[in-house]
Design an enzyme around this catalytic site. Sequence first.
Site, mmCIF file in Angstrom:
data_model
loop_
_atom_site.group_PDB
_atom_site.id
_atom_site.type_symbol
_atom_site.label_atom_id
_atom_site.label_comp_id
_atom_site.label_asym_id
_atom_site.label_seq_id
_atom_site.Cartn_x
_atom_site.Cartn_y
_atom_site.Cartn_z
ATOM 1 C CE LYS A 89 49.072 -12.971 55.969
ATOM 2 N NZ LYS A 89 47.798 -13.262 56.656
ATOM 3 C CD GLU A 111 54.701 -6.500 53.523
ATOM 4 O OE1 GLU A 111 55.809 -6.683 52.986
ATOM 5 O OE2 GLU A 111 53.724 -7.260 53.355
ATOM 6 C CB SER A 377 42.428 -18.082 55.232
ATOM 7 O OG SER A 377 41.678 -17.281 56.115
HETATM 8 C C1 LIG Z 1 46.647 -12.520 56.389
HETATM 9 C C2 LIG Z 1 45.416 -13.330 56.460
HETATM 10 C C3 LIG Z 1 44.348 -13.117 55.583
HETATM 11 C C4 LIG Z 1 44.317 -12.010 54.573
HETATM 12 O O1 LIG Z 1 45.338 -12.028 53.631
HETATM 13 P P1 LIG Z 1 45.084 -12.473 52.117
HETATM 14 O O2 LIG Z 1 46.337 -12.106 51.422
HETATM 15 O O3 LIG Z 1 43.902 -11.710 51.628
HETATM 16 O O4 LIG Z 1 44.820 -13.928 52.130
HETATM 17 C C5 LIG Z 1 43.254 -13.968 55.646
HETATM 18 N N1 LIG Z 1 43.187 -14.956 56.565
HETATM 19 C C6 LIG Z 1 44.187 -15.176 57.444
HETATM 20 C C7 LIG Z 1 44.053 -16.281 58.438
HETATM 21 C C8 LIG Z 1 45.333 -14.368 57.426
HETATM 22 O O5 LIG Z 1 46.317 -14.603 58.318
#
Ligand SMILES: *Cc1c(COP(=O)(O)O)cnc(C)c1O
Length: 393
Positions: A89, A111, A377
């Site tokens: 993020k 948000e 992610s």
């Molecule tokens: C916020 C988050 C997501 C989901 O958000 P996307 O906008 O779909 O990427 C996925 N993995 C992690 C670790 C997150 O913090």
Amino acid sequence: MSYQVNEKGYYGEFGGAYIPEMLYPNVEELRSQYLEIMKEESFQEEFKQLLKDYVGRPTPLYFAERFSKKYNTKVYLKREDLCHTGAHKVNNTIGQILMARRLGKTRIIAETGAGQHGVATATVCALMGMECIVYMGAIDIERQAPNVARMKMLGATVIPALSGSRTLKDATNEAIRDWINNPVDTHYIIGSVVGPHPYPDMVAKFQSVISEEIKTQLLEKEGRENPDYVVACVGGGSNAAGIYYHYLDKPEVGIIAVEAAGKGVFTGESAATSALGKEGIIHGSKTLLMQTEDGQITEPYSISAGLDYPGIGPMHANLFRTGRAEFISITDDDAMKAGLELSNLEGIIPAIETSHALAIFETRKFNEDDVVVINLSGRGDKDLNTYIEYFNL
Ligand SMILES: *Cc1c(COP(=O)(O)O)cnc(C)c1O
């Protein structure tokens, strides 16, 4: 045909900017300038420098040998979990805070649902010495106390959204209201590839550093830039957009999107938007979203707070509608199992969002020589309590 956004802000039939008239000046100011600002050499230099020195990029592309052996295919993990603040993020919030400064803004609003985007925003505001206000549903504030504490330590003001179901969509409504009232000095940092044009495209471009790095890294390791598949979990779709970006218009690269099935796609407790969603408008963009017969947004459910968004970004709605991407939904139970498995096999504890993407290998079979790159992610620290309760650790 391209799967990128067109000049009018659409991906196929999805996207656009469906906003109240009073928000038009804010969005138009951004739309008319974002591409030029992003092209400026000084902008690119500052963005790249911060990604390197502050975020810790490039993140490794790691060949997961034991995991690969288990599923008889070649699995690489793109280690976004090693980014500062523990997930992808921050790539976007760094980009947007630089954008805000170029636009002459001094005040940032955001948000947040689970608090991850709130923390990433509060972090870059501290870095830049900017005022930061984060809207968060009152229920989420109770559920996500550690992230609320983090935001406060970083100097942000957290304002509870007390209307509706007091969760993410209500926090978003409050943020939009704030922006309407503060059009001159305020920039709204949206946390995924959602919202009115140009947000989905701008956020995708900031996150596209992920696939840009993969091209170079894979060339080094496999002698080719293109994997056979790229895989990511989809909440709003920003980590997915990042790993797909440079492969969208390369048909030889398969695209796999993984959604949260919660307790099961048809149990009423799910966030599988592609399976359950219908066309509609949410947060300023035309896309697929979960809604009742008469168009009320359905409250989504997933064990992972980052995936329980009732819509998906317009890029992904188009990838689904055109069949360019394969969509797979994974239940809470299967995701949790996959999270534990990666921990055991590779010594990497993933975020539960990410665990959904890792779970596809139980049912989706790949060839032995396929190169599959998964976007890891985020890291699992924030989810430790959920893992503890689920596995009785
Ligand atoms: C916020 C988050 C997501 C989901 O958000 P996307 O906008 O779909 O990427 C996925 N993995 C992690 C670790 C997150 O913090």
